[in-house]
Design a protein around this motif. Sequence first.
Motif, PDB file in Angstrom:
ATOM      1  N   LYS A  24       0.822  -1.213   0.000  1.00  0.00           N
ATOM      2  CA  LYS A  24       0.000   0.000   0.000  1.00  0.00           C
ATOM      3  C   LYS A  24       0.854   1.260   0.000  1.00  0.00           C
ATOM      4  N   TYR A  25       1.953   1.259   0.726  1.00  0.00           N
ATOM      5  CA  TYR A  25       2.783   2.461   0.764  1.00  0.00           C
ATOM      6  C   TYR A  25       3.447   2.719  -0.582  1.00  0.00           C
ATOM      7  N   THR A  26       3.736   1.668  -1.352  1.00  0.00           N
ATOM      8  CA  THR A  26       4.290   1.854  -2.687  1.00  0.00           C
ATOM      9  C   THR A  26       3.256   2.495  -3.605  1.00  0.00           C
ATOM     10  N   LEU A  27       1.988   2.094  -3.454  1.00  0.00           N
ATOM     11  CA  LEU A  27       0.934   2.707  -4.258  1.00  0.00           C
ATOM     12  C   LEU A  27       0.893   4.208  -4.025  1.00  0.00           C
ATOM     13  N   PHE A  32      -0.913   6.844  -6.397  1.00  0.00           N
ATOM     14  CA  PHE A  32      -2.266   6.373  -6.140  1.00  0.00           C
ATOM     15  C   PHE A  32      -2.819   7.078  -4.905  1.00  0.00           C
ATOM     16  N   THR A  33      -4.104   7.362  -4.936  1.00  0.00           N
ATOM     17  CA  THR A  33      -4.773   7.964  -3.789  1.00  0.00           C
ATOM     18  C   THR A  33      -5.941   7.078  -3.377  1.00  0.00           C
ATOM     19  N   PRO A  34      -6.244   7.032  -2.081  1.00  0.00           N
ATOM     20  CA  PRO A  34      -7.384   6.218  -1.636  1.00  0.00           C
ATOM     21  C   PRO A  34      -8.708   6.865  -2.054  1.00  0.00           C
ATOM     22  N   THR A  37     -14.275   4.482  -1.041  1.00  0.00           N
ATOM     23  CA  THR A  37     -14.567   3.075  -0.726  1.00  0.00           C
ATOM     24  C   THR A  37     -13.335   2.310  -0.239  1.00  0.00           C
ATOM     25  N   GLY A  38     -12.175   2.962  -0.194  1.00  0.00           N
ATOM     26  CA  GLY A  38     -10.965   2.304   0.290  1.00  0.00           C
ATOM     27  C   GLY A  38     -10.075   1.756  -0.807  1.00  0.00           C
ATOM     28  N   ASN A  39     -10.529   1.818  -2.049  1.00  0.00           N
ATOM     29  CA  ASN A  39      -9.700   1.379  -3.171  1.00  0.00           C
ATOM     30  C   ASN A  39      -8.605   2.412  -3.420  1.00  0.00           C
ATOM     31  N   PHE A  40      -7.676   2.070  -4.297  1.00  0.00           N
ATOM     32  CA  PHE A  40      -6.599   2.991  -4.673  1.00  0.00           C
ATOM     33  C   PHE A  40      -6.737   3.304  -6.154  1.00  0.00           C
ATOM     34  N   GLN A  41      -6.584   4.591  -6.500  1.00  0.00           N
ATOM     35  CA  GLN A  41      -6.776   4.993  -7.879  1.00  0.00           C
ATOM     36  C   GLN A  41      -5.725   6.020  -8.294  1.00  0.00           C
ATOM     37  N   VAL A  42      -5.299   5.906  -9.548  1.00  0.00           N
ATOM     38  CA  VAL A  42      -4.415   6.895 -10.139  1.00  0.00           C
ATOM     39  C   VAL A  42      -4.959   7.238 -11.522  1.00  0.00           C
ATOM     40  N   VAL A 108       4.371  -2.966  -8.542  1.00  0.00           N
ATOM     41  CA  VAL A 108       2.924  -2.784  -8.443  1.00  0.00           C
ATOM     42  C   VAL A 108       2.238  -3.686  -9.452  1.00  0.00           C
ATOM     43  N   LEU A 109       2.763  -3.709 -10.695  1.00  0.00           N
ATOM     44  CA  LEU A 109       2.230  -4.560 -11.747  1.00  0.00           C
ATOM     45  C   LEU A 109       3.282  -5.563 -12.190  1.00  0.00           C
ATOM     46  N   ALA A 110       2.811  -6.619 -12.847  1.00  0.00           N
ATOM     47  CA  ALA A 110       3.681  -7.601 -13.466  1.00  0.00           C
ATOM     48  C   ALA A 110       3.058  -7.973 -14.810  1.00  0.00           C
ATOM     49  N   VAL A 111       3.906  -8.313 -15.777  1.00  0.00           N
ATOM     50  CA  VAL A 111       3.402  -8.758 -17.080  1.00  0.00           C
ATOM     51  C   VAL A 111       2.900 -10.181 -16.923  1.00  0.00           C
ATOM     52  N   LYS A 112       1.727 -10.437 -17.454  1.00  0.00           N
ATOM     53  CA  LYS A 112       1.126 -11.776 -17.345  1.00  0.00           C
ATOM     54  C   LYS A 112       1.735 -12.690 -18.363  1.00  0.00           C
TER      55      LYS A 112
END
Length: 112
Positions: A24-27, A32-34, A37-42, A108-112
């Motif tokens: 969460k701290y990396t987001l 990213f901001t909360p 609803t508690g989700n994180f969005q950028v 935060v992300l990884a290639v699938k």
Amino acid sequence: MPMTTTATVQGDDKAYQLSPEIKKYTLRDVGFTPTKTGNFQVVRSLDPSSPYQNGIKLKITIDKDLKKFRMSITDPNGLQAINIFKGKNPDQVEQYQYFIDNLIERKVLAVK
């Protein structure tokens, strides 16, 4: 658009998933901001001349449990999905790749 474990944007041949090492701290560190609803969005502008102009945007939302997410590239109003990969502005694709590469590097992300 519902949240899923794997997401891609229109026109991109790569699919992405959340990194198992996401924190969460990396987001917050990458912008990213909360939400209420508690989700994180950028929301990032893909305009190469100014990130502050109301242009095409990359929008990523991650659920509060850090298990599912969604991502899209939208018009300035945020209402319609846009395919920047077939557009006439390669700088937008470069901005998109720069931001995605940063999210991959920060786990935060990884290639699938």
